[in-house]
Write a protein that holds these residues in place. Structure first.
Motif, PDB file in Angstrom:
ATOM      1  N   ARG A 142       0.563  -0.925  -0.240  1.00 39.30           N
ATOM      2  CA  ARG A 142       0.263   0.000  -0.075  1.00 39.30           C
ATOM      3  C   ARG A 142       0.934   1.252  -0.048  1.00 39.30           C
ATOM      4  NH1 ARG A 142      -5.061  -0.025   4.208  1.00 39.30           N
ATOM      5  NH2 ARG A 142      -5.097  -2.771   3.507  1.00 39.30           N
ATOM      6  N   LYS A 143       1.488   1.462   1.298  1.00 39.57           N
ATOM      7  CA  LYS A 143       2.985   2.358   0.688  1.00 39.57           C
ATOM      8  C   LYS A 143       3.332   1.955  -0.274  1.00 39.57           C
ATOM      9  CE  LYS A 143       3.567   2.780   5.663  1.00 39.57           C
ATOM     10  NZ  LYS A 143       4.917   2.422   6.672  1.00 39.57           N
ATOM     11  N   ALA A 144       3.632   1.318  -0.996  1.00 40.10           N
ATOM     12  CA  ALA A 144       4.396   1.710  -2.799  1.00 40.10           C
ATOM     13  C   ALA A 144       3.722   2.033  -3.677  1.00 40.10           C
ATOM     14  CB  ALA A 144       4.904   0.277  -2.870  1.00 40.10           C
ATOM     15  N   VAL A 145       2.415   1.636  -3.476  1.00 39.05           N
ATOM     16  CA  VAL A 145       1.085   2.324  -4.712  1.00 39.05           C
ATOM     17  C   VAL A 145       1.193   3.596  -4.245  1.00 39.05           C
ATOM     18  CG1 VAL A 145      -0.914   2.018  -5.220  1.00 39.05           C
ATOM     19  CG2 VAL A 145       0.089   0.355  -4.550  1.00 39.05           C
ATOM     20  N   VAL A 146       0.841   4.470  -2.609  1.00 41.05           N
ATOM     21  CA  VAL A 146       0.968   5.867  -2.546  1.00 41.05           C
ATOM     22  C   VAL A 146       2.432   6.631  -2.800  1.00 41.05           C
ATOM     23  CG1 VAL A 146       0.602   7.527  -0.919  1.00 41.05           C
ATOM     24  CG2 VAL A 146      -0.905   5.007  -0.652  1.00 41.05           C
ATOM     25  N   LEU A 147       2.891   5.758  -2.973  1.00 41.56           N
ATOM     26  CA  LEU A 147       4.816   7.274  -2.970  1.00 41.56           C
ATOM     27  C   LEU A 147       4.148   6.769  -4.742  1.00 41.56           C
ATOM     28  CD1 LEU A 147       7.458   7.307  -2.669  1.00 41.56           C
ATOM     29  CD2 LEU A 147       7.947   5.715  -2.400  1.00 41.56           C
ATOM     30  N   GLY A 148       4.799   5.318  -5.285  1.00 39.94           N
ATOM     31  CA  GLY A 148       4.662   5.368  -7.221  1.00 39.94           C
ATOM     32  C   GLY A 148       3.438   6.393  -7.715  1.00 39.94           C
ATOM     33  N   GLY A 149       2.166   6.362  -7.091  1.00 39.87           N
ATOM     34  CA  GLY A 149       1.567   7.450  -7.927  1.00 39.87           C
ATOM     35  C   GLY A 149       1.343   9.015  -7.483  1.00 39.87           C
ATOM     36  N   THR A 150       2.237   9.174  -6.564  1.00 41.45           N
ATOM     37  CA  THR A 150       2.797  10.484  -6.225  1.00 41.45           C
ATOM     38  C   THR A 150       3.615  10.890  -6.592  1.00 41.45           C
ATOM     39  OG1 THR A 150       1.941  10.494  -3.494  1.00 41.45           O
ATOM     40  CG2 THR A 150       3.398  12.371  -4.138  1.00 41.45           C
ATOM     41  N   LEU A 151       4.606  10.571  -6.763  1.00 44.43           N
ATOM     42  CA  LEU A 151       5.961  10.208  -8.311  1.00 44.43           C
ATOM     43  C   LEU A 151       5.527  10.867  -9.326  1.00 44.43           C
ATOM     44  CD1 LEU A 151       8.091   8.470  -6.894  1.00 44.43           C
ATOM     45  CD2 LEU A 151       8.315  10.564  -6.362  1.00 44.43           C
ATOM     46  N   MET A 152       4.303   9.693 -10.008  1.00 46.22           N
ATOM     47  CA  MET A 152       3.650   9.491 -11.862  1.00 46.22           C
ATOM     48  C   MET A 152       3.017  11.114 -11.337  1.00 46.22           C
ATOM     49  SD  MET A 152       2.852   5.860 -12.806  1.00 46.22           S
ATOM     50  CE  MET A 152       2.233   4.988 -11.199  1.00 46.22           C
ATOM     51  N   MET A 153       2.240  10.982 -10.665  1.00 47.56           N
ATOM     52  CA  MET A 153       1.299  12.812 -10.914  1.00 47.56           C
ATOM     53  C   MET A 153       2.643  14.229 -10.821  1.00 47.56           C
ATOM     54  SD  MET A 153      -0.772  14.549  -7.259  1.00 47.56           S
ATOM     55  CE  MET A 153       0.569  14.992  -6.692  1.00 47.56           C
ATOM     56  N   ILE A 154       3.619  13.658 -10.032  1.00 47.46           N
ATOM     57  CA  ILE A 154       4.658  14.730 -10.455  1.00 47.46           C
ATOM     58  C   ILE A 154       5.392  15.275 -11.379  1.00 47.46           C
ATOM     59  CG2 ILE A 154       6.926  16.130  -9.616  1.00 47.46           C
ATOM     60  CD1 ILE A 154       6.476  14.308  -6.652  1.00 47.46           C
ATOM     61  N   GLY A 155       5.421  14.021 -12.133  1.00 47.35           N
ATOM     62  CA  GLY A 155       6.177  13.761 -13.445  1.00 47.35           C
ATOM     63  C   GLY A 155       5.630  14.203 -14.737  1.00 47.35           C
ATOM     64  N   HIS A 156       3.992  13.682 -14.757  1.00 42.08           N
ATOM     65  CA  HIS A 156       2.787  14.024 -15.509  1.00 42.08           C
ATOM     66  C   HIS A 156       2.790  15.529 -15.360  1.00 42.08           C
ATOM     67  CE1 HIS A 156       1.673  10.892 -16.735  1.00 42.08           C
ATOM     68  NE2 HIS A 156       1.365  10.166 -15.525  1.00 42.08           N
ATOM     69  N   LEU A 157       3.061  16.636 -14.064  1.00 40.25           N
ATOM     70  CA  LEU A 157       2.842  17.942 -14.068  1.00 40.25           C
ATOM     71  C   LEU A 157       4.029  18.648 -14.580  1.00 40.25           C
ATOM     72  CD1 LEU A 157       0.798  18.611 -10.494  1.00 40.25           C
ATOM     73  CD2 LEU A 157       0.414  18.200 -13.268  1.00 40.25           C
ATOM     74  N   VAL A 158       5.470  18.003 -14.624  1.00 37.47           N
ATOM     75  CA  VAL A 158       6.911  18.174 -14.631  1.00 37.47           C
ATOM     76  C   VAL A 158       6.323  18.077 -16.443  1.00 37.47           C
ATOM     77  CG1 VAL A 158       8.830  18.131 -14.504  1.00 37.47           C
ATOM     78  CG2 VAL A 158       7.820  17.249 -12.737  1.00 37.47           C
ATOM     79  N   LEU A 159       5.902  17.360 -16.953  1.00 41.77           N
ATOM     80  CA  LEU A 159       5.984  17.441 -18.890  1.00 41.77           C
ATOM     81  C   LEU A 159       5.064  18.046 -18.684  1.00 41.77           C
ATOM     82  CD1 LEU A 159       5.536  13.268 -19.637  1.00 41.77           C
ATOM     83  CD2 LEU A 159       7.307  14.865 -19.521  1.00 41.77           C
TER      84      LEU A 159
END
Length: 463
Positions: free
Chosen positions: A87-104
């Motif tokens: 569960r913590k891995a899912v939250v961490l991964g989702g947060t990093l991906m959200m940041i990635g899309h916004l940086v793009l």
């Protein structure tokens, strides 16, 4: 397995936690496929801030990016298994991906590569662990598991449809970076829902790293004593089937690469007097998934209840044969475009139909297989190994697609069709051997009654 799911059974006969994971994965896949559908179009575009790359350059980066996206789940699965839980891995991964899309969304070359980096690392944490939690909702031998992964797969493709409609339309019509940014909004929505509902609907599933059971210690299969012979056989099966899966995804992932560019340049996209955006064509795969997933889920459950379900390797061999057949229609398209300038859209649509049938036979069944066959204490890591096949295939997909500049689309589609067809026939031939090596872990039993939810071999009344 990790205890009993307190969430209880859903009215449809599945734990309610399945639908939370369905919804979370839907929004994550909206962000992934929305961005993927734009990537090669953005890289080859010479207007609106596109990079103006050649087809070969764009497909090479596409293959590298999508390959790394499926390589990092090995590390993300290992970290979840050993240290932080799924569960913590899912939250961490989702947060990093959200940041990635916004940086793009920032119109800068450096930010573009930084955004891809965030997406690659984030997916490594997210992808294997949310899939593993789906399997964790069911006890060993539960006949609902394959249909559960097929239902989960509907969430993936509903998200893909949303991504291509929302991100694709914004990117093609209003600006590439609007499309990239909207993908980050989708990931944010998925994260919020998951964090609010996880405790209520998932119980203990994915909450902590997997520990060896008392039975495993007694049998000498705990990590410090290594794996038993049966466990080694089961791990070997996963690697063998993963090798065949490389062939499948190498062909299938042409959808976001060569088939995407081919549709953009050489397909008559005019329907009812209106030119359909290129990214929308990838929605045919998602539409067929949503339409056919209940049919396949019902078929596997119906056959399972009667003791006639085909083995996992047989299902996956059929998936390769369906994929091969789909590329026969792409041969028809390329023949027509060579003689008439543009191919009719129905060739591409039929190709997506058969690719979808192949996907339903292979991908959700494969996810289910790993959750059943892999030893429990390394299941997330083995899910990462499973995605390693996707990593290799995505890179190969870009390399092979780039050969269209030298050989032409017809030859590339022909070689893919032949390669995947032969691979499927070989897998069907060795299926009995692989089934024996699973030592019964793939076998199913009738589902628990609708008033119960099973997990880890126990059952409780619905909450």
């Amino acid at each position: 397995m990790q205890g009993t799911v307190a969430a209880g059974a859903a009215r449809q006969g599945h734990p309610r936690g399945l639908y939370l994971l369905f919804f979370t994965e839907m929004w994550e896949r909206m962000s992934y496929y929305g961005m993927r559908g734009l990537l090669v179009l953005f890289l080859t575009s010479k207007v609106n801030g596109g990079f103006g790359w050649t087809t070969g350059e764009a497909l090479s980066l596409y293959g590298t990016y999508t390959g790394l996206v499926y390589l990092t789940p090995i590390l993300g699965g290992f970290i979840a298994d050993k240290f932080i839980g799924q569960r913590k891995a899912v939250v961490l991964g989702g947060t990093l991906m959200m940041i990635g899309h916004l940086v793009l969304a920032l119109p800068n070359v450096t930010m573009f590569y930084a955004g891809l980096g965030f997406l690659i690392i984030g997916n490594g944490f997210f992808k294997p662990n949310i899939s593993t939690m789906v399997g964790g909702l069911y006890a060993p031998g539960d006949g609902r598991r394959d249909s559960a992964f097929t239902i989960f797969y509907m969430g993936i493709n509903l998200g893909a449809m949303l991504g291509n409609f929302i991100c694709g339309t914004l990117g093609e019509k209003y600006g590439w970076h609007w499309g990239f940014g909207s993908a980050g909004v989708g990931m944010f929505l998925g994260l919020v829902v998951f964090m609010l509902m996880q405790k209520k609907l998932l119980g203990p599933v994915g909450l902590a790293p997997v520990k060896p059971t008392v039975e495993e210690r007694a049998q000498g299969t705990a990590e410090k004593k290594g794996f038993s012979k049966d466990e080694v056989d089961r791990i070997v099966v996963i690697f063998i089937i993963a090798a065949f899966v490389v062939a499948f995804w190498t062909g299938f992932e042409q959808a976001g690469g060569l088939m995407n560019l081919y549709t953009n340049e050489k397909v008559d996209r005019t329907m009812f007097g209106w030119e359909v955006p290129t990214t929308w064509f990838q929605n045919f795969n998602s539409f067929f998934i949503v339409a056919l997933a209940p049919v396949f889920a019902g078929l596997w459950s119906w056959l399972s209840m009667r003791g006639k379900a085909p083995s996992i390797p047989v299902k996956m061999g059929l998936g390769l044969v369906f994929l091969s057949t789909g590329f026969v229609f792409m041969l028809g398209a390329s023949s027509q475009s060579e003689t008439m300038g543009k191919a009719a859209a129905h060739w591409v649509i039929l190709a997506y139909l058969f690719h979808t049938m192949g996907e339903l036979c292979l991908s959700p069944v494969g996810l289910s297989m790993v959750s059943k066959v892999a030893p429990a204490r390394i299941v997330s890591a083995m899910m990462g190994v499973w995605f390693l096949a996707n990593a290799a295939a995505n890179k190969l997909s870009g390399v092979i697609g780039a050969y269209s500049e030298k050989l032409g689309e017809f030859d590339v589609f022909l070689y893919i069709s032949l390669g995947t067809g032969v691979s499927g026939l070989i897998l069907l031939g060795v299926a009995p051997i692989l089934k024996r090596m699973m030592h019964g872990t793939d076998e199913e039993k009738p589902p628990a009654s609708q008033g119960e939810s099973t997990q880890g071999g126990s059952s409780v009344a619905a909450a």
